[in-house]
Design a protein around this motif. Structure first.
Motif, PDB file in Angstrom:
ATOM      1  N   SER A 251       0.816  -1.211   0.000  1.00  0.00           N
ATOM      2  CA  SER A 251       0.000   0.000   0.000  1.00  0.00           C
ATOM      3  C   SER A 251       0.849   1.259   0.000  1.00  0.00           C
ATOM      4  O   SER A 251       0.600   2.201  -0.749  1.00  0.00           O
ATOM      5  CB  SER A 251      -0.929  -0.011   1.214  1.00  0.00           C
ATOM      6  OG  SER A 251      -1.732   1.152   1.246  1.00  0.00           O
TER       7      SER A 251
ATOM      8  N   ASP B  65      -1.298  -7.767  -4.213  1.00  0.00           N
ATOM      9  CA  ASP B  65      -2.576  -7.227  -3.765  1.00  0.00           C
ATOM     10  C   ASP B  65      -2.935  -7.817  -2.400  1.00  0.00           C
ATOM     11  O   ASP B  65      -2.388  -8.849  -1.977  1.00  0.00           O
ATOM     12  CB  ASP B  65      -3.654  -7.567  -4.790  1.00  0.00           C
ATOM     13  CG  ASP B  65      -4.926  -6.757  -4.578  1.00  0.00           C
ATOM     14  OD1 ASP B  65      -4.919  -5.844  -3.730  1.00  0.00           O
ATOM     15  OD2 ASP B  65      -5.924  -7.051  -5.254  1.00  0.00           O
TER      16      ASP B  65
ATOM     17  N   GLY C 217      -5.123   1.042   5.678  1.00  0.00           N
ATOM     18  CA  GLY C 217      -5.476   2.377   5.182  1.00  0.00           C
ATOM     19  C   GLY C 217      -4.999   3.474   6.127  1.00  0.00           C
ATOM     20  O   GLY C 217      -4.445   4.499   5.686  1.00  0.00           O
TER      21      GLY C 217
ATOM     22  N   THR D 251      -1.191   3.771   5.965  1.00  0.00           N
ATOM     23  CA  THR D 251      -0.758   4.432   4.740  1.00  0.00           C
ATOM     24  C   THR D 251      -0.934   5.934   4.830  1.00  0.00           C
ATOM     25  O   THR D 251      -0.030   6.709   4.471  1.00  0.00           O
ATOM     26  CB  THR D 251      -1.534   3.877   3.532  1.00  0.00           C
ATOM     27  OG1 THR D 251      -1.336   2.462   3.452  1.00  0.00           O
ATOM     28  CG2 THR D 251      -1.075   4.525   2.240  1.00  0.00           C
TER      29      THR D 251
END
Length: 315
Positions: free
Chosen positions: A70, A77, A121, A124
């Motif tokens: 990420s 992935d 998320g 990141t």
């Protein structure tokens, strides 16, 4: 697949770890294995040497692998296991969930829980902000750059997490950790031999490009607040590391030429513990003797009376 010495930006993670060189090549991980364990361990961990080689897959690697992809913008992935496949307690313990996970891993996809995807998320977002504060931009086009080099006749390889095209910019390696405080990063460098990794990457890069680069690690914590620490090893440390990488290449070259991969020494190994270890006991002896001289009784007597049932009950 066999690749000549050079820089490669589109090589898959699987192809890199399978070793795309003409002859079995030395990676930084194998160099550390040679130095910290034995040539036999390095042989066992090499896909071209060990006919029974199988990559190690652990759930504990998943967060790091996904965060790596990420933040660098390149790599395998990752996806959340569908919630309808999970057990009533939210665990991926059902047959359907296990089958989904196995299929995902076979396809090069890292399986995560939905909460872990959200965690990636957050990591990141914070990493990008903190790196921007340092003036660092990780261009995905230059992430996971593979370097194939030959150093003193020894094939070597490295996958640099991010290699900006500007030769005045550092090479970067991203690592997840539990604690990114500077002291904790220092301990991680010593424990995992990251000094050898940095020197090996720099050696490979210079062998191919002629450039003397700076090398920096980006450490990020895997739990909130997901703090980041950027670390650069100083010249004295890298100079000592160059001795280690040179020795690793020498061992590798000899083992390849002779096809002799020894393990640990034969026979009984005599060990003498270091002075600092004995020093801890001597300090304790001195403190116990001081207590006895000052209070007229052994420290054990005081501890025993404090731990006695009557004392513990407040009587």
């Amino acid at each position: 697949m066999t690749l000549a010495p050079g820089i490669y930006r589109d090589l898959s993670d699987a192809d890199y770890h399978a070793d795309p060189c003409d002859h079995p090549s030395l990676s930084s991980t194998l160099a550390r294995t040679l130095l910290n364990q034995s040539p036999l361990h390095a042989w066992t961990a090499h896909p071209k040497l060990n006919p029974d080689f199988e990559p190690v897959i652990k759930k504990t690697f998943d967060i790091g692998t996904a965060a790596h992809s990420s933040i660098l913008g390149r790599g395998g992935d990752y996806r959340a296991v569908p919630e309808n496949l999970l057990g009533s307690n939210g665990a991926a313990s059902t047959k359907a969930a296990k089958e989904w996970i196995a299929e995902a891993r076979a396809a090069g996809i890292t399986p995560l829980k939905a909460a872990e995807v959200d965690q990636i998320g957050e990591m990141t977002d914070i990493a990008m902000k903190r790196l921007a504060d340092h003036g660092v931009t990780l261009d995905p086009e230059h992430s996971e750059t593979v370097v194939i080099a030959e150093i003193n006749g020894v094939p070597c390889r490295a996958m640099v997490d991010n290699a900006p095209p500007d030769p005045d910019q550092p090479l970067y390696d991203f690592k997840t950790c539990e604690n990114a405080a500077p002291d904790a990063c220092l301990r991680a460098v010593m424990k995992y031999g990251y000094d050898v990794q940095a020197r090996h990457y720099l050696d490979c890069w210079k062998a191919v490009t002629g450039e003397d680069r700076v090398f920096r690690f980006i450490f990020q914590e895997k739990s909130a607040p997901y703090e980041v620490c950027v670390v650069e090893l100083l010249s004295d440390t890298l100079m000592m590391a160059s001795k280690k990488t040179a020795r690793a290449r020498e061992i590798w070259g000899n083992c390849i030429r002779t096809n002799y991969w020894p393990g640990y020494p034969d026979g009984v190994v005599s060990l003498d513990l270091p002075e600092f270890f004995h020093g801890k006991w001597l300090e304790r002896e001195s403190a116990d003797a001081d207590h006895k001289q000052r209070y007229g009784r052994d420290v054990l007597d005081a501890v025993g009376r404090w731990q006695a049932p009557a004392a513990m009950a407040g009587e």
